[in-house]
Structures are given as structure tokens and as C-alpha cells.
Design an enzyme around this catalytic site. Structure first.
Site, mmCIF file in Angstrom:
data_model
loop_
_atom_site.group_PDB
_atom_site.id
_atom_site.type_symbol
_atom_site.label_atom_id
_atom_site.label_comp_id
_atom_site.label_asym_id
_atom_site.label_seq_id
_atom_site.Cartn_x
_atom_site.Cartn_y
_atom_site.Cartn_z
ATOM 1 N N TYR A 124 0.821 -1.219 0.000
ATOM 2 C CA TYR A 124 0.000 0.000 0.000
ATOM 3 C C TYR A 124 0.852 1.266 0.000
ATOM 4 C CZ TYR A 124 -4.433 -2.405 0.580
ATOM 5 O OH TYR A 124 -5.545 -3.177 0.365
ATOM 6 N N LYS A 175 3.627 -15.109 3.976
ATOM 7 C CA LYS A 175 3.935 -16.060 2.909
ATOM 8 C C LYS A 175 5.456 -16.118 2.849
ATOM 9 C CE LYS A 175 2.786 -18.623 -0.685
ATOM 10 N NZ LYS A 175 1.952 -19.841 -0.645
ATOM 11 N N ASP A 208 -2.208 -18.665 2.374
ATOM 12 C CA ASP A 208 -3.120 -19.565 1.636
ATOM 13 C C ASP A 208 -3.725 -20.610 2.567
ATOM 14 O OD1 ASP A 208 -0.513 -20.532 1.837
ATOM 15 O OD2 ASP A 208 -0.479 -21.443 -0.152
ATOM 16 N N ASP A 232 -5.925 -7.123 4.167
ATOM 17 C CA ASP A 232 -7.070 -6.650 3.376
ATOM 18 C C ASP A 232 -7.885 -7.830 2.868
ATOM 19 O OD1 ASP A 232 -8.729 -4.922 1.792
ATOM 20 O OD2 ASP A 232 -7.573 -5.581 0.056
ATOM 21 N N ASP A 236 -11.809 -9.616 4.302
ATOM 22 C CA ASP A 236 -13.040 -9.825 3.530
ATOM 23 C C ASP A 236 -13.517 -11.266 3.728
ATOM 24 O OD1 ASP A 236 -13.165 -7.244 2.519
ATOM 25 O OD2 ASP A 236 -13.449 -7.882 0.443
HETATM 26 C C1 IPM Z 1 -10.472 -1.844 3.014
HETATM 27 C C2 IPM Z 1 -10.647 -1.405 1.592
HETATM 28 C C3 IPM Z 1 -9.516 -0.457 1.204
HETATM 29 C C4 IPM Z 1 -8.214 -1.202 1.394
HETATM 30 C C5 IPM Z 1 -9.622 0.121 -0.208
HETATM 31 C C6 IPM Z 1 -10.937 0.833 -0.424
HETATM 32 C C7 IPM Z 1 -8.467 1.025 -0.541
HETATM 33 O O1 IPM Z 1 -10.718 -2.500 0.747
HETATM 34 O O2 IPM Z 1 -10.516 -0.987 3.918
HETATM 35 O O3 IPM Z 1 -10.314 -3.041 3.269
HETATM 36 O O4 IPM Z 1 -7.776 -1.915 0.481
HETATM 37 O O5 IPM Z 1 -7.628 -1.079 2.460
HETATM 38 MN MN MN Z 2 -10.643 -4.414 1.781
#
Ligand code: IPM
Ligand code: MN
Length: 335
Positions: A124, A175, A208, A232, A236
Site C-alpha cells: 500500500y 507467505k 493460503d 485486506d 473480507d
Molecule cells: C479496506 C478497503 C480499502 C483497502 C480500499 C478501499 C483502498 O478494501 O478498507 O479493506 O484496500 O484497504
Molecule cells: Mn478491503
């Protein structure tokens, strides 16, 4: 004490879920003062504004920031792809030194873990570039920046968290079999800091393998520490295994308190359902609970978190859910 809070509803469902979360904040009776900032892709498309320097300066003086979501429904068409993500969200995380992205997940006693994601470095950091762009010999590089200081402060924060949970377990996820330089630094720092926390039991998984464990045996994890990009992606998945990303909240923390921390749902702006009043506000509301905790309002934080912890309250529209949770918060704090 009045907490000064900056609110960025942002794009898509951001303003709806933030509005719902603010109703719950109101219900806590905690003394606060809001300043709203109209920013996001919609604003950029209106007048070219991304994030003025004066606004960044104002934010430095606030106690916390609450964000809905920023993102363009048609990335790369009218505005350059990633413009508001980098220009607002990442700039805020970097410049306010919110170096921890804390993402807790809880559904049952099998799914009950939190991810400590490093929030200011890794891929990032934006290291890289193009060579011979647009030609057949084009080169694109994208580096990962891992500083000793950045890794250590993140790992230390994670050990501190793990030392306060019931199970006292911390896993490093990376990793290191392939990313041998960055992985080596992370593992060395992890092992060193582990020496200061003898009560915390430690483990390591490749990213993984961790994805499989999240789905097949989530009870394996208590606290996890990982780098920015792995964190990140993994969070999710964490949202998905903990009932859906509409429930996942996060705290972008500046633990040293040299600037305000920022609280936001993990989900994005969901332009496909924006404006219909059917976005799930729970992630935004739980983000308010994390904010209250950070602001030292432990009782209100617990009331909000507990009020969100009742699946029977999740029926209906964004506003119906918010009202039900707000009522529960009022009742619990009055009693
Ligand atoms: C998150 C989002 C952000 C990230 C994006 C919108 C830049 O996906 O907060 O997880 O990748 O950190
Ligand atoms: Mn995200």
C-alpha cells in the site's frame, strides 16, 4: 467531555449506513459534536475536490473520524481508478498514522477472532512505477515496503491485544516461503517480541493455508497479525465466514494518539443498492462501538456492541434496524 467527531459519509451506501450509526451514537447519550465532510467520488465528479489540505489539518484536531465508504461506481471512467481510495482513505490512514487496522469477527464460539492488519506499509506504500509505459516492452513494478519500526509497532500491538484475551493466542500470517525478505523480517520481529510476552502462545500460518482454516476450522484463531495486503484480503474472507461483510467493522487506530483514529465498516460503497434504504447498517454501528471504546466510553461501547449482537434485530430496512438497535441501547443504558 465533548468528543469532536468528523463524519465522512462518502459514496454509495456510505451516507445511509453512517446516518444509521449516528442515530445509535445519539442513543448512547455520550456527549459529542459532529462535523460533516462532503467528500468522496461524487464530490470529485462535482467539482474536482478530493481532500483539501485544510480539511486534513482540521482532522488532526478531532478526537475521532467516522467513515461510511468512498469509491466510484464506475472506476476509471470519469475519475482515475483508485483516486478517492488513495486520495482520501489511504491518505488519512498514512498521514494520521493510523498504523493498525483492527478487525474483529464473531459469529459463534467457533468464529471468534480478530485481525490486526498493518495499515501504513507493505504494497500500500505505493512503491513502484512504469517503464516504457504503453509500449510492448512495458514494465510495471509494485514493491512492498516493510520497515523494522513499522513491523515492530504492529506486532507489539498484536501481542498486547493477545495478552488480554481469554485464550492468549497470536498467529502471524504471511507467505514467508516465497516472500523471503519481508517474511523473514516479520518472523524475526515476531519471535523477538514474543520473548516479552511469555503468557501468549504463538503460531505461524501461510496466507493460503489461513484461508482454508478460516473456512474449515476458524476456531484455530484468536488474534492474528499480518501485513497490509494479506490483511485486506483475509478480512473480507473473515467477514464472509462471520455472517457476511455487512457485519464486519473496523478501527483504523493511531495507538500513540498523535492524531485521531478512524472507524469504518469493512464493506465498500455498494453502488448497486445505494439509496434504497436496504443496506445493512450493522457494520457501521459496530464501528461506532469500536470508536466509543477508543474514546474511553466503555459502558456505551459495550451497550452498542451488545445491542448489535442479536440477529433478530437484523430484519427490515436500514432505518428499522438502526431504530431497533438504538432502542435497545437506550433501554440498556437506562437500566
Ligand atoms: C479496506 C478497503 C480499502 C483497502 C480500499 C478501499 C483502498 O478494501 O478498507 O479493506 O484496500 O484497504
Ligand atoms: Mn478491503
Amino acid at each position: 467531555m465533548t468528543h469532536r467527531i468528523g463524519v465522512i459519509g462518502g459514496d454509495g451506501i456510505g451516507p445511509e449506513v453512517t446516518g444509521a450509526a449516528l442515530r445509535v451514537l445519539e442513543a448512547t447519550g455520550v456527549d459529542h459534536e459532529l462535523t460533516h465532510y462532503d467528500l468522496g467520488a461524487h464530490r470529485y465528479l462535482e467539482d474536482g475536490t478530493v481532500l483539501p489540505d485544510e480539511v486534513m489539518e482540521q482532522w488532526r484536531g478531532l478526537d475521532a473520524l467516522l467513515l461510511g465508504a468512498v469509491g466510484d461506481p464506475a472506476p476509471g471512467v470519469a475519475a482515475p481508478a483508485g483516486l478517492v481510495e488513495r486520495g482520501i482513505l489511504l491518505r488519512m490512514r498514512f498521514e494520521l498514522d493510523q498504523y493498525i487496522n483492527l478487525r474483529p469477527f464473531r459469529l459463534t464460539d467457533r468464529v471468534d477472532f480478530e485481525v490486526v492488519r498493518e495499515n501504513t506499509e507493505g504494497t500500500y506504500a505505493g512503491e513502484g512505477g512504469f517503464l516504457r509505459k504503453g509500449t510492448p516492452h512495458e514494465v510495471a513494478t509494485q514493491g512492498s515496503v516493510n520497515t523494522r519500526m513499522g513491523v515492530e509497532r504492529c506486532v507489539r500491538f498484536a501481542f498486547e491485544r493477545a495478552s488480554r484475551t481469554e485464550r492468549k493466542q497470536l498467529h502471524l500470517i504471511h507467505k514467508k516461503n516465497v516472500l523471503t525478505f519481508a517474511g523473514d523480517l516479520w518472523q524475526r520481529v515476531f519471535d523477538e517480541v514474543a520473548g516479552e510476552y511469555p503468557a501468549v502462545s504463538t503460531g505461524y500460518d501461510h496466507i493460503d493455508a489461513a484461508c482454508i482454516h478460516f473456512v474449515e476450522r476458524p476456531e484455530r484463531y484468536d488474534v492474528i497479525v499480518t501485513d497490509n495486503l494479506f490483511g485486506d484480503i483475509l478480512t473480507d474472507l473473515g467477514g464472509a465466514v462471520a455472517g457476511g461483510v455487512g457485519f464486519a467493522a473496523s478501527a483504523n487506530l493511531n495507538p500513540d494518539r498523535t492524531g485521531p483514529s478512524m472507524f469504518e465498516p469493512v464493506h465498500g460503497s455498494a453502488p448497486d443498492i445505494a439509496g434504497q434504504g436496504r443496506a445493512n447498517p450493522v457494520a457501521a454501528i459496530v464501528s461506532v462501538a469500536l470508536m466509543l471504546e477508543h474514546l474511553g466510553e466503555a459502558e456505551a461501547a459495550a451497550a452498542v456492541a451488545e445491542a448489535c449482537d442479536k440477529p433478530e434485530r437484523y430484519e427490515g430496512s436500514t432505518d428499522e434496524i438502526a431504530d431497533r438497535v438504538a432502542d435497545a441501547v437506550r433501554t440498556s443504558l437506562a437500566g
